[in-house]
Write a protein that holds these residues in place. Structure first.
Motif, PDB file in Angstrom:
ATOM      1  N   ASN A 133       0.302  -7.815   2.877  1.00  0.00           N
ATOM      2  CA  ASN A 133       0.641  -6.423   1.787  1.00  0.00           C
ATOM      3  C   ASN A 133       1.449  -8.120   0.794  1.00  0.00           C
ATOM      4  O   ASN A 133       1.347  -7.338  -0.404  1.00  0.00           O
ATOM      5  CB  ASN A 133       1.477  -5.879   2.248  1.00  0.00           C
ATOM      6  CG  ASN A 133       1.176  -4.862   1.103  1.00  0.00           C
ATOM      7  OD1 ASN A 133       1.382  -4.878   0.162  1.00  0.00           O
ATOM      8  ND2 ASN A 133       1.052  -3.330   1.446  1.00  0.00           N
ATOM      9  N   GLN A 134       2.625  -8.088   1.385  1.00  0.00           N
ATOM     10  CA  GLN A 134       3.753  -8.760   0.201  1.00  0.00           C
ATOM     11  C   GLN A 134       3.292  -9.826   0.542  1.00  0.00           C
ATOM     12  O   GLN A 134       3.930 -10.536  -0.968  1.00  0.00           O
ATOM     13  CB  GLN A 134       4.819  -8.805   1.345  1.00  0.00           C
ATOM     14  CG  GLN A 134       6.491  -9.422   0.389  1.00  0.00           C
ATOM     15  CD  GLN A 134       6.622  -8.845  -0.843  1.00  0.00           C
ATOM     16  OE1 GLN A 134       6.003  -8.340  -1.161  1.00  0.00           O
ATOM     17  NE2 GLN A 134       6.597  -9.933  -1.598  1.00  0.00           N
ATOM     18  N   SER A 135       2.193 -11.084   1.215  1.00  0.00           N
ATOM     19  CA  SER A 135       2.320 -12.348   0.437  1.00  0.00           C
ATOM     20  C   SER A 135       1.353 -12.491  -1.249  1.00  0.00           C
ATOM     21  O   SER A 135       1.172 -12.461  -1.714  1.00  0.00           O
ATOM     22  CB  SER A 135       1.138 -13.363   1.167  1.00  0.00           C
ATOM     23  OG  SER A 135       1.959 -13.353   2.680  1.00  0.00           O
ATOM     24  N   ALA A 136       0.183 -10.921  -0.978  1.00  0.00           N
ATOM     25  CA  ALA A 136      -0.917 -10.872  -1.519  1.00  0.00           C
ATOM     26  C   ALA A 136       0.022 -10.085  -2.523  1.00  0.00           C
ATOM     27  O   ALA A 136      -0.077 -10.147  -4.613  1.00  0.00           O
ATOM     28  CB  ALA A 136      -1.603  -9.545  -1.026  1.00  0.00           C
ATOM     29  N   THR A 137       1.455  -9.433  -2.920  1.00  0.00           N
ATOM     30  CA  THR A 137       2.069  -8.913  -3.963  1.00  0.00           C
ATOM     31  C   THR A 137       2.760  -9.981  -4.582  1.00  0.00           C
ATOM     32  O   THR A 137       2.494  -9.937  -5.186  1.00  0.00           O
ATOM     33  CB  THR A 137       3.033  -7.811  -3.567  1.00  0.00           C
ATOM     34  OG1 THR A 137       2.319  -6.955  -2.725  1.00  0.00           O
ATOM     35  CG2 THR A 137       3.914  -7.291  -4.252  1.00  0.00           C
ATOM     36  N   LEU A 138       3.280 -10.607  -3.814  1.00  0.00           N
ATOM     37  CA  LEU A 138       3.392 -12.233  -3.917  1.00  0.00           C
ATOM     38  C   LEU A 138       2.774 -12.621  -4.995  1.00  0.00           C
ATOM     39  O   LEU A 138       3.385 -13.329  -6.368  1.00  0.00           O
ATOM     40  CB  LEU A 138       4.314 -13.090  -3.047  1.00  0.00           C
ATOM     41  CG  LEU A 138       5.361 -13.927  -3.313  1.00  0.00           C
ATOM     42  CD1 LEU A 138       6.454 -13.860  -3.567  1.00  0.00           C
ATOM     43  CD2 LEU A 138       5.390 -15.265  -2.850  1.00  0.00           C
ATOM     44  N   CYS A 139       1.944 -12.556  -4.853  1.00  0.00           N
ATOM     45  CA  CYS A 139       0.630 -13.683  -5.859  1.00  0.00           C
ATOM     46  C   CYS A 139      -0.428 -12.646  -6.459  1.00  0.00           C
ATOM     47  O   CYS A 139      -1.380 -13.272  -7.364  1.00  0.00           O
ATOM     48  CB  CYS A 139      -0.259 -14.137  -4.780  1.00  0.00           C
ATOM     49  SG  CYS A 139       0.027 -15.331  -3.572  1.00  0.00           S
ATOM     50  N   ARG A 140       0.919 -11.668  -7.030  1.00  0.00           N
ATOM     51  CA  ARG A 140       0.544 -10.993  -7.778  1.00  0.00           C
ATOM     52  C   ARG A 140      -0.831 -10.258  -7.851  1.00  0.00           C
ATOM     53  O   ARG A 140      -1.644  -9.837  -8.944  1.00  0.00           O
ATOM     54  CB  ARG A 140       0.642 -11.647  -9.492  1.00  0.00           C
ATOM     55  CG  ARG A 140       1.903 -12.110  -9.755  1.00  0.00           C
ATOM     56  CD  ARG A 140       2.032 -13.242 -11.165  1.00  0.00           C
ATOM     57  NE  ARG A 140       2.772 -13.087 -11.300  1.00  0.00           N
ATOM     58  CZ  ARG A 140       3.732 -14.420 -11.297  1.00  0.00           C
ATOM     59  NH1 ARG A 140       3.363 -15.407 -10.526  1.00  0.00           N
ATOM     60  NH2 ARG A 140       5.008 -14.717 -11.138  1.00  0.00           N
ATOM     61  N   MET A 141      -1.413 -10.049  -6.264  1.00  0.00           N
ATOM     62  CA  MET A 141      -2.881  -9.249  -6.832  1.00  0.00           C
ATOM     63  C   MET A 141      -2.131  -7.851  -6.303  1.00  0.00           C
ATOM     64  O   MET A 141      -1.217  -7.492  -5.228  1.00  0.00           O
ATOM     65  CB  MET A 141      -3.441 -10.089  -5.015  1.00  0.00           C
ATOM     66  CG  MET A 141      -4.021 -11.353  -5.851  1.00  0.00           C
ATOM     67  SD  MET A 141      -5.379 -11.824  -4.373  1.00  0.00           S
ATOM     68  CE  MET A 141      -3.862 -12.151  -2.901  1.00  0.00           C
ATOM     69  N   LYS A 142      -3.113  -6.989  -6.137  1.00  0.00           N
ATOM     70  CA  LYS A 142      -3.114  -5.743  -5.403  1.00  0.00           C
ATOM     71  C   LYS A 142      -3.652  -5.703  -4.212  1.00  0.00           C
ATOM     72  O   LYS A 142      -5.043  -5.730  -4.071  1.00  0.00           O
ATOM     73  CB  LYS A 142      -3.630  -4.515  -6.446  1.00  0.00           C
ATOM     74  CG  LYS A 142      -3.874  -3.158  -6.117  1.00  0.00           C
ATOM     75  CD  LYS A 142      -4.510  -1.968  -7.193  1.00  0.00           C
ATOM     76  CE  LYS A 142      -4.534  -1.030  -6.741  1.00  0.00           C
ATOM     77  NZ  LYS A 142      -3.165  -0.709  -6.680  1.00  0.00           N
ATOM     78  N   TYR A 143      -2.593  -5.119  -3.456  1.00  0.00           N
ATOM     79  CA  TYR A 143      -3.343  -5.268  -1.876  1.00  0.00           C
ATOM     80  C   TYR A 143      -3.907  -3.621  -1.377  1.00  0.00           C
ATOM     81  O   TYR A 143      -3.133  -2.713  -1.414  1.00  0.00           O
ATOM     82  CB  TYR A 143      -1.778  -5.017  -0.823  1.00  0.00           C
ATOM     83  CG  TYR A 143      -2.605  -5.593   0.672  1.00  0.00           C
ATOM     84  CD1 TYR A 143      -3.042  -6.403   1.295  1.00  0.00           C
ATOM     85  CD2 TYR A 143      -2.016  -4.532   1.505  1.00  0.00           C
ATOM     86  CE1 TYR A 143      -3.902  -7.011   2.385  1.00  0.00           C
ATOM     87  CE2 TYR A 143      -2.534  -4.462   2.584  1.00  0.00           C
ATOM     88  CZ  TYR A 143      -2.991  -5.673   2.838  1.00  0.00           C
ATOM     89  OH  TYR A 143      -3.611  -5.548   4.547  1.00  0.00           O
TER      90      TYR A 143
END
Ligand SMILES: Cc1cc2nc3c(=O)[nH]c(=O)nc-3n(C[C@H](O)[C@H](O)[C@H](O)COP(=O)(O)O)c2cc1C
Length: 198
Positions: A133-143
């Motif tokens: 979740n947080q890796s996706a968020t750091l990459c500006r993706m929606k998890y």
């Protein structure tokens, strides 16, 4: 139509029952690319540029794997360590994944009841998936909420078939943008959205 990239990882695919069935149920879908990481990189030498190119060519990124030690098989971690580079995936100039969606698809040996604060595994699946979740968020993706198949060891053929059919339905729903983004925060697993016909 959104393009979906499935980063699939199963280290013993020939012995797989659940994930083999799931992957077989969607591999013919137009707009869906199955990227079988263990098949492609048996020696773990991941081609970073080729993987980044694949990411750029797709809108929805799926991490699909059996749940191993409350996380993912090792090649998923290796893929994240190498492919999600600073300046590409994150950082001030790393905006390649901005706006894309990411989702985890997992199967677990444990039944749903043993996950969560009252279960023997103490934590919920979403708590265990926090690094994704947080890796996706750091990459500006929606998890998105994960697609989960619990109790893999005792799952009947009929139930497995239902999960396969829901997995296929989920892919089509996401690909054809048939699902309103606002429903995602309301559910623990995306399965319930798909089962209730969105
Ligand atoms: C190395 C290993 C670690 C596992 N860790 C977990 C775990 O942490 N939690 C869990 O519920 N199941 C765990 N399992 C069970 C697998 O998730 C289960 O066997 C798998 O989802 C079945 O899918 P398959 O038929 O595609 O192999 C583990 C299995 C293996 C081999």
């Amino acid at each position: 139509m959104k393009r979906i990239l499935i980063l699939f990882a199963h280290p013993a695919f020939n012995k797989s029952r659940i994930n083999k069935a799931l992957i077989q149920s969607i591999q013919d879908l137009e707009g869906v690319t199955v990227n079988n990481l263990y098949e492609k990189y048996p020696d773990f030498f991941i081609d970073v540029k080729a993987e980044q190119k694949l990411l750029l060519e797709h809108d929805i990124i799926v991490w699909h794997h059996p749940f191993y030690w409350y996380s993912a098989p090792a090649i998923i971690k290796e893929w994240m360590d190498l492919v999600l580079e600073h300046g590409f995936a994150y950082g001030t100039k790393g905006r390649a994944l901005e706006g894309k969606w990411a989702i985890s698809v997992i199967s677990t040996g444990g039944r749903k009841e043993i996950y969560g604060s009252t279960g023997s595994n103490q934590f919920s699946i979403n708590q265990f998936l926090a690094p994704f979740n947080q890796s996706a968020t750091l990459c500006r993706m929606k998890y998105l909420p994960p697609f989960v198949v619990h109790g893999s060891h005792t799952l009947s053929a009929e139930k497995l078939q239902q999960h396969c059919s829901n997995y296929r339905k989920m892919m089509i729903t996401l690909r054809d943008e048939k699902c309103n983004e606002s429903v995602f925060h309301k559910v623990e697993y995306i399965n319930s959205i798909i089962e209730n016909n969105v």
